[in-house]
Design a protein around this motif. Structure first.
Motif, PDB file in Angstrom:
ATOM      1  N   PRO A  48      -3.043 -10.715  -9.123  1.00  0.00           N
ATOM      2  CA  PRO A  48      -2.716 -10.161  -8.198  1.00  0.00           C
ATOM      3  C   PRO A  48      -1.651  -8.838  -7.651  1.00  0.00           C
ATOM      4  O   PRO A  48      -2.273  -8.228  -7.172  1.00  0.00           O
ATOM      5  N   SER A  49      -1.270  -9.242  -8.375  1.00  0.00           N
ATOM      6  CA  SER A  49      -0.034  -8.147  -7.708  1.00  0.00           C
ATOM      7  C   SER A  49      -0.317  -6.936  -8.341  1.00  0.00           C
ATOM      8  O   SER A  49      -0.051  -5.440  -7.957  1.00  0.00           O
ATOM      9  N   PHE A  50      -0.771  -6.904  -9.654  1.00  0.00           N
ATOM     10  CA  PHE A  50      -1.355  -5.455  -9.985  1.00  0.00           C
ATOM     11  C   PHE A  50      -2.127  -4.764  -9.523  1.00  0.00           C
ATOM     12  O   PHE A  50      -2.546  -3.581  -8.435  1.00  0.00           O
ATOM     13  N   LEU A  51      -3.418  -5.488  -9.012  1.00  0.00           N
ATOM     14  CA  LEU A  51      -4.397  -5.427  -8.007  1.00  0.00           C
ATOM     15  C   LEU A  51      -4.541  -5.088  -6.306  1.00  0.00           C
ATOM     16  O   LEU A  51      -5.236  -3.383  -6.388  1.00  0.00           O
ATOM     17  N   VAL A 108      -3.898 -15.317  -1.736  1.00  0.00           N
ATOM     18  CA  VAL A 108      -3.257 -15.732  -1.076  1.00  0.00           C
ATOM     19  C   VAL A 108      -1.795 -15.388  -0.783  1.00  0.00           C
ATOM     20  O   VAL A 108      -0.547 -14.955  -0.537  1.00  0.00           O
ATOM     21  N   GLN A 109      -0.983 -16.279  -2.465  1.00  0.00           N
ATOM     22  CA  GLN A 109       0.602 -15.991  -2.320  1.00  0.00           C
ATOM     23  C   GLN A 109       0.502 -14.830  -2.927  1.00  0.00           C
ATOM     24  O   GLN A 109       1.886 -14.351  -2.314  1.00  0.00           O
ATOM     25  N   GLY A 115       4.233  -9.249   1.845  1.00  0.00           N
ATOM     26  CA  GLY A 115       3.439  -8.931   2.855  1.00  0.00           C
ATOM     27  C   GLY A 115       2.625  -8.150   3.856  1.00  0.00           C
ATOM     28  O   GLY A 115       3.246  -7.048   5.056  1.00  0.00           O
ATOM     29  N   LYS A 116       2.193  -8.231   3.715  1.00  0.00           N
ATOM     30  CA  LYS A 116       0.946  -7.181   4.206  1.00  0.00           C
ATOM     31  C   LYS A 116       0.404  -7.334   5.396  1.00  0.00           C
ATOM     32  O   LYS A 116      -0.325  -8.756   5.823  1.00  0.00           O
ATOM     33  N   PHE A 134      -3.831 -11.486   7.760  1.00  0.00           N
ATOM     34  CA  PHE A 134      -2.456 -11.689   7.651  1.00  0.00           C
ATOM     35  C   PHE A 134      -1.431 -10.415   8.066  1.00  0.00           C
ATOM     36  O   PHE A 134      -1.880  -9.599   8.233  1.00  0.00           O
ATOM     37  N   ARG A 135      -0.687 -10.934   8.874  1.00  0.00           N
ATOM     38  CA  ARG A 135       0.216 -10.762   9.203  1.00  0.00           C
ATOM     39  C   ARG A 135       1.635 -10.688   8.526  1.00  0.00           C
ATOM     40  O   ARG A 135       2.083 -11.969   8.270  1.00  0.00           O
ATOM     41  N   ARG A 136       1.983  -9.445   8.150  1.00  0.00           N
ATOM     42  CA  ARG A 136       3.134  -9.252   7.506  1.00  0.00           C
ATOM     43  C   ARG A 136       2.700 -10.353   6.032  1.00  0.00           C
ATOM     44  O   ARG A 136       3.755 -11.310   5.797  1.00  0.00           O
ATOM     45  N   GLY A 137       1.865 -10.682   5.702  1.00  0.00           N
ATOM     46  CA  GLY A 137       1.862 -11.765   4.354  1.00  0.00           C
ATOM     47  C   GLY A 137       1.376 -13.137   4.527  1.00  0.00           C
ATOM     48  O   GLY A 137       1.404 -13.791   3.958  1.00  0.00           O
TER      49      GLY A 137
END
Length: 184
Positions: A48-51, A108-109, A115-116, A134-137
């Motif tokens: 997820p972090s890479f994508l 979601v995680q 914080g998107k 999502f507000r600030r994640g």
């Protein structure tokens, strides 16, 4: 080559560092001022972090490997026809994939830790649709048919890997209907 004959779409294979691809995309979007060329990231990675890092660059979409040529042609054709009609999103304003590529819970995680401020549009194979903001994640709004709030989120979780999603920046939000934290 790009400067001599501007292509309609560019596919960039990325599995390691993002820096060279990000610099290339930035150059096209900012230095040259081209907001219309459709830029695709092609990758085997599914973290997820890479994508999400790809999503934060100027890419129009991410295509998972191995590529299905019919799906790639269809997605690029759709993006180009939308762009020609003038109804497309600005370049780099979103990310699409399936829950087989990236699970809803992992997504979601990742969005929570990043914080998107984004809108996630989801479609189940049955045609049912959901919208999650999502507000600030943190999930602040969710709707799935007649279901609203946490019940809509639970419905999407029940879909497991059966569905696709699109994430794009959310400059505005509907009224909040979820107050529980993401890990609730």
């Amino acid at each position: 080559l790009y400067l001599r004959r501007k292509p309609a779409a560019i596919l960039i294979h990325i599995d390691e560092s993002l820096s060279a691809a990000q610099e290339f995309c930035r150059s096209i979007r900012e230095d040259v001022g081209d907001a219309s060329t459709v830029l695709y990231a092609v990758t085997q990675r599914s973290e997820p972090s890479f994508l999400l890092n790809l999503m934060d660059t100027w890419f129009s979409d991410v295509l998972p490997l191995p590529l299905n040529s019919q799906v790639v042609v269809a997605r690029i054709s759709k993006a180009l026809s939308t762009r020609e009609k003038g109804a497309g999103r600005p370049g780099g304003q979103g990310f699409s994939a399936t829950f087989k590529d990236l699970s809803f819970v992992d997504l979601v995680q990742a969005l929570g830790s990043g914080g998107k401020n984004v809108r996630m549009q989801i479609e189940h194979s049955s045609g049912r649709q959901a919208d999650i903001f999502f507000r600030r994640g943190r999930i602040v709004y969710s709707a799935c048919g007649t279901l609203k709030g946490l019940e809509a989120v639970y419905q999407v979780i029940r879909w497991k890997d059966d569905g696709s999603f699109r994430i794009e920046p959310a400059p505005e939000f509907p009224p909040d209907n979820v107050s529980a934290p993401n890990d609730y």
